[in-house]
Design a protein around this motif. Structure first.
Motif, PDB file in Angstrom:
ATOM      1  N   LEU A  28       0.809  -1.213   0.000  1.00 15.41           N
ATOM      2  CA  LEU A  28       0.000   0.000   0.000  1.00 15.41           C
ATOM      3  C   LEU A  28       0.845   1.267   0.000  1.00 15.41           C
ATOM      4  CD1 LEU A  28      -2.773  -1.031   2.548  1.00 15.41           C
ATOM      5  CD2 LEU A  28      -2.952  -0.928   0.048  1.00 15.41           C
ATOM      6  N   GLY A  29       2.146   1.124   0.286  1.00  7.56           N
ATOM      7  CA  GLY A  29       3.000   2.297   0.311  1.00  7.56           C
ATOM      8  C   GLY A  29       2.646   3.249   1.432  1.00  7.56           C
ATOM      9  N   VAL A  30       2.938   4.521   1.220  1.00  5.53           N
ATOM     10  CA  VAL A  30       2.709   5.529   2.254  1.00  5.53           C
ATOM     11  C   VAL A  30       1.394   6.281   2.045  1.00  5.53           C
ATOM     12  CG1 VAL A  30       3.849   7.482   1.114  1.00  5.53           C
ATOM     13  CG2 VAL A  30       3.965   7.271   3.602  1.00  5.53           C
ATOM     14  N   GLU A  31       0.670   5.989   0.978  1.00  4.71           N
ATOM     15  CA  GLU A  31      -0.521   6.767   0.645  1.00  4.71           C
ATOM     16  C   GLU A  31      -1.620   6.710   1.710  1.00  4.71           C
ATOM     17  OE1 GLU A  31      -1.752   5.771  -3.297  1.00  4.71           O
ATOM     18  OE2 GLU A  31       0.087   6.556  -4.184  1.00  4.71           O
ATOM     19  N   PRO A  32      -1.857   5.568   2.383  1.00  7.12           N
ATOM     20  CA  PRO A  32      -2.863   5.613   3.460  1.00  7.12           C
ATOM     21  C   PRO A  32      -2.509   6.616   4.558  1.00  7.12           C
ATOM     22  CG  PRO A  32      -2.375   3.344   2.865  1.00  7.12           C
ATOM     23  CD  PRO A  32      -1.370   4.196   2.164  1.00  7.12           C
ATOM     24  N   VAL A  33      -1.217   6.721   4.889  1.00  7.38           N
ATOM     25  CA  VAL A  33      -0.780   7.675   5.908  1.00  7.38           C
ATOM     26  C   VAL A  33      -0.942   9.104   5.403  1.00  7.38           C
ATOM     27  CG1 VAL A  33       1.181   8.460   7.288  1.00  7.38           C
ATOM     28  CG2 VAL A  33       0.802   6.014   6.934  1.00  7.38           C
ATOM     29  N   GLN A  34      -0.584   9.337   4.141  1.00  4.59           N
ATOM     30  CA  GLN A  34      -0.767  10.665   3.560  1.00  4.59           C
ATOM     31  C   GLN A  34      -2.244  11.059   3.554  1.00  4.59           C
ATOM     32  OE1 GLN A  34       1.212   9.783  -0.189  1.00  4.59           O
ATOM     33  NE2 GLN A  34       2.864  11.185   0.328  1.00  4.59           N
ATOM     34  N   ALA A  35      -3.107  10.100   3.256  1.00  5.89           N
ATOM     35  CA  ALA A  35      -4.541  10.395   3.237  1.00  5.89           C
ATOM     36  C   ALA A  35      -5.032  10.786   4.630  1.00  5.89           C
ATOM     37  CB  ALA A  35      -5.319   9.184   2.722  1.00  5.89           C
ATOM     38  N   LEU A  36      -4.576  10.085   5.660  1.00  2.00           N
ATOM     39  CA  LEU A  36      -4.972  10.421   7.024  1.00  2.00           C
ATOM     40  C   LEU A  36      -4.441  11.799   7.423  1.00  2.00           C
ATOM     41  CD1 LEU A  36      -4.408   6.968   8.749  1.00  2.00           C
ATOM     42  CD2 LEU A  36      -6.606   8.062   8.277  1.00  2.00           C
ATOM     43  N   LEU A  37      -3.215  12.109   7.024  1.00  2.14           N
ATOM     44  CA  LEU A  37      -2.629  13.423   7.302  1.00  2.14           C
ATOM     45  C   LEU A  37      -3.471  14.527   6.673  1.00  2.14           C
ATOM     46  CD1 LEU A  37      -0.312  15.481   7.993  1.00  2.14           C
ATOM     47  CD2 LEU A  37       0.787  14.731   5.879  1.00  2.14           C
ATOM     48  N   LEU A  38      -3.764  14.402   5.389  1.00  2.00           N
ATOM     49  CA  LEU A  38      -4.514  15.444   4.692  1.00  2.00           C
ATOM     50  C   LEU A  38      -5.940  15.550   5.225  1.00  2.00           C
ATOM     51  CD1 LEU A  38      -3.244  14.777   1.060  1.00  2.00           C
ATOM     52  CD2 LEU A  38      -2.732  16.779   2.475  1.00  2.00           C
ATOM     53  N   ASP A  39      -6.529  14.427   5.576  1.00  2.00           N
ATOM     54  CA  ASP A  39      -7.893  14.455   6.109  1.00  2.00           C
ATOM     55  C   ASP A  39      -7.955  15.231   7.415  1.00  2.00           C
ATOM     56  OD1 ASP A  39     -10.690  13.579   6.073  1.00  2.00           O
ATOM     57  OD2 ASP A  39     -10.128  12.358   7.791  1.00  2.00           O
ATOM     58  N   ARG A  40      -6.964  15.030   8.288  1.00  2.00           N
ATOM     59  CA  ARG A  40      -6.942  15.758   9.557  1.00  2.00           C
ATOM     60  C   ARG A  40      -6.731  17.252   9.343  1.00  2.00           C
ATOM     61  NH1 ARG A  40      -8.808  13.981  14.387  1.00  2.00           N
ATOM     62  NH2 ARG A  40      -7.704  15.833  15.117  1.00  2.00           N
ATOM     63  N   SER A 102      -1.846  24.481  18.771  1.00  2.00           N
ATOM     64  CA  SER A 102      -1.804  23.034  18.640  1.00  2.00           C
ATOM     65  C   SER A 102      -1.977  22.609  17.182  1.00  2.00           C
ATOM     66  CB  SER A 102      -2.896  22.391  19.486  1.00  2.00           C
ATOM     67  OG  SER A 102      -2.658  22.601  20.860  1.00  2.00           O
ATOM     68  N   PRO A 103      -1.256  21.574  16.776  1.00  2.00           N
ATOM     69  CA  PRO A 103      -1.380  21.098  15.397  1.00  2.00           C
ATOM     70  C   PRO A 103      -2.645  20.280  15.209  1.00  2.00           C
ATOM     71  CG  PRO A 103       0.142  19.708  16.622  1.00  2.00           C
ATOM     72  CD  PRO A 103      -0.241  20.842  17.542  1.00  2.00           C
ATOM     73  N   SER A 104      -3.105  20.195  13.974  1.00  2.00           N
ATOM     74  CA  SER A 104      -4.202  19.291  13.662  1.00  2.00           C
ATOM     75  C   SER A 104      -3.738  17.846  13.746  1.00  2.00           C
ATOM     76  CB  SER A 104      -4.740  19.580  12.252  1.00  2.00           C
ATOM     77  OG  SER A 104      -5.379  20.830  12.196  1.00  2.00           O
ATOM     78  N   VAL A 105      -2.504  17.598  13.344  1.00  2.00           N
ATOM     79  CA  VAL A 105      -1.962  16.242  13.353  1.00  2.00           C
ATOM     80  C   VAL A 105      -0.447  16.320  13.203  1.00  2.00           C
ATOM     81  CG1 VAL A 105      -2.180  15.947  10.838  1.00  2.00           C
ATOM     82  CG2 VAL A 105      -2.201  13.931  12.333  1.00  2.00           C
ATOM     83  N   VAL A 106       0.234  15.360  13.794  1.00  2.00           N
ATOM     84  CA  VAL A 106       1.671  15.166  13.582  1.00  2.00           C
ATOM     85  C   VAL A 106       1.862  13.737  13.098  1.00  2.00           C
ATOM     86  CG1 VAL A 106       3.956  15.043  14.656  1.00  2.00           C
ATOM     87  CG2 VAL A 106       2.360  16.854  15.312  1.00  2.00           C
ATOM     88  N   VAL A 107       2.623  13.566  12.033  1.00  2.00           N
ATOM     89  CA  VAL A 107       2.890  12.247  11.467  1.00  2.00           C
ATOM     90  C   VAL A 107       4.388  11.996  11.515  1.00  2.00           C
ATOM     91  CG1 VAL A 107       2.840  10.846   9.365  1.00  2.00           C
ATOM     92  CG2 VAL A 107       0.867  12.269   9.971  1.00  2.00           C
TER      93      VAL A 107
END
Length: 232
Positions: A28-40, A102-107
């Motif tokens: 799946l690569g890193v795209e699921p993580v990128q999607a979660l980052l952008l969604d947040r 505060s950040p929306s998300v940190v990855v």
């Protein structure tokens, strides 16, 4: 495969506050993580921060996934190419955020990767890794924000990260699409049904998911802007 004609809405897992460890299939690569980052970032008010330790921070692909370039103005990306660089980046991030909203998300992708390198003494590498885990845990605790972390291997070395994570998700590839599952076994499969089959995990797939999520958030639209993205 033909273009899907009618698609049900796709959802993404809601990240809990605190540290979330997600183990993603290599396919799946890193795209699921990128999607979660952008969604947040789409659904929050603060910026998103991505610290990479495994050569996975591809800003070109991040721009291709984002529903609009202006979303990327709220995303900052940094890469650590050695264990020392990576530890320093996490220390600086924790200190920098202390004086900011505060950040929306940190990855943090591949949190353990640099500490497995041959140029770092094993004992010292273990100590530095524990320090890295403490940094991301501190960000989550101080800012009451979701921190999403991935690891290169699920073994004894990465155990400090597993202990620090309040939530553990997996993302597995299936013939119906990527499937997120939590420790209780509850799953969410992200599927779009096409006329002649299933749209699998592709760039177009993740763009569709995020475009739908952007509409739900009432945030960015799929229209591109002329300005360059703000990732750096």
């Amino acid at each position: 495969m033909s273009t899907p004609s009618k698609r049900p809405p796709a959802d993404l897992p809601e990240l809990s506050l605190g540290v979330t460890l997600v183990d993603v299939d290599d396919d799946l690569g890193v795209e699921p993580v990128q999607a979660l980052l952008l969604d947040r970032v789409l659904g929050g008010d603060g910026p998103g921060f991505w610290v990479d330790g495994a050569n996975r921070a591809n800003t070109t692909r991040l721009r291709e996934l984002a529903p609009a370039d202006r979303v990327l103005d709220r995303v900052e990306v940094a890469r650590g190419f050695t264990a020392y660089q990576h530890t320093a980046l996490l220390d600086r991030l924790a200190g920098r955020l202390a004086a900011r909203d505060s950040p929306s998300v940190v990855v943090a992708t591949g949190l353990d990767a640099r500490y497995r390198a041959a140029d770092v003494d094993r004992e010292l590498a273990g100590e530095m890794f524990v320090r890295a885990v403490a940094s991301v845990a501190r960000v989550a605790r101080v800012h009451d924000a979701p921190v999403l972390v991935t690891r290169r291997e699920a073994d004894e070395f990465s155990r400090p990260l597993r202990r620090a994570a309040e939530t553990h998700l997996t993302c597995r590839a299936t013939r119906f699409g990527p499937r997120f599952a939590d420790a209780a076994g509850e799953t969410e499969t992200l599927v779009y049904r096409g006329a002649d089959g299933w749209l699998q995990t592709t760039l177009a797939y993740w763009r569709e998911v995020l475009a739908h999520r952007a509409r739900l958030h009432g945030a960015a639209t799929p229209d591109r802007e002329a300005a360059a993205p703000g990732v750096r």
